[in-house]
Write a protein that holds these residues in place. Sequence first.
Motif, short mmCIF file in Angstrom:
data_model
loop_
_atom_site.label_atom_id
_atom_site.label_comp_id
_atom_site.label_asym_id
_atom_site.label_seq_id
_atom_site.Cartn_x
_atom_site.Cartn_y
_atom_site.Cartn_z
N SER A 280 -35.25 36.78 16.40
CA SER A 280 -35.02 37.29 17.75
C SER A 280 -33.75 36.72 18.38
O SER A 280 -33.06 37.42 19.12
N LEU B 86 -30.85 38.66 16.82
CA LEU B 86 -30.79 40.01 17.37
C LEU B 86 -30.32 40.00 18.82
O LEU B 86 -29.55 40.88 19.22
N ASP B 87 -30.76 39.02 19.59
CA ASP B 87 -30.30 38.92 20.98
C ASP B 87 -28.79 38.67 21.05
O ASP B 87 -28.11 39.24 21.90
N PRO C 101 -37.53 48.46 18.89
CA PRO C 101 -37.66 47.76 20.18
C PRO C 101 -39.08 47.35 20.49
O PRO C 101 -40.04 47.84 20.05
N ALA D 175 -27.08 41.91 20.21
CA ALA D 175 -27.25 42.85 21.33
C ALA D 175 -26.34 42.48 22.50
O ALA D 175 -25.91 43.36 23.26
N GLY E 293 -34.41 44.05 12.36
CA GLY E 293 -34.34 44.63 13.69
C GLY E 293 -34.34 46.15 13.65
O GLY E 293 -34.95 46.80 14.50
#
Length: 59
Positions: free
Chosen positions: A20, A23-24, A59, A27, A54
């Motif tokens: 996460s 991926l954050d 989502p 993003a 991801g």
Amino acid sequence: MFFSSPCCPSSIAGTRVPVSVVLDCLAAGMSPEDVVAEYPTLTSEGMQAAAAYGAVAGP
């Protein structure tokens, strides 16, 4: 490429970096190279695996 443990669920293998977080960072506009620089235990293979995860997890 992933493992789960009590301290780090869904972390990239060989690191304590959660998927996460990777991926954050992506993003937020960081390049894969920037993320690896920020988390030096990551490899390009780990980055690719996180991005693939991801894409599948959604989502």
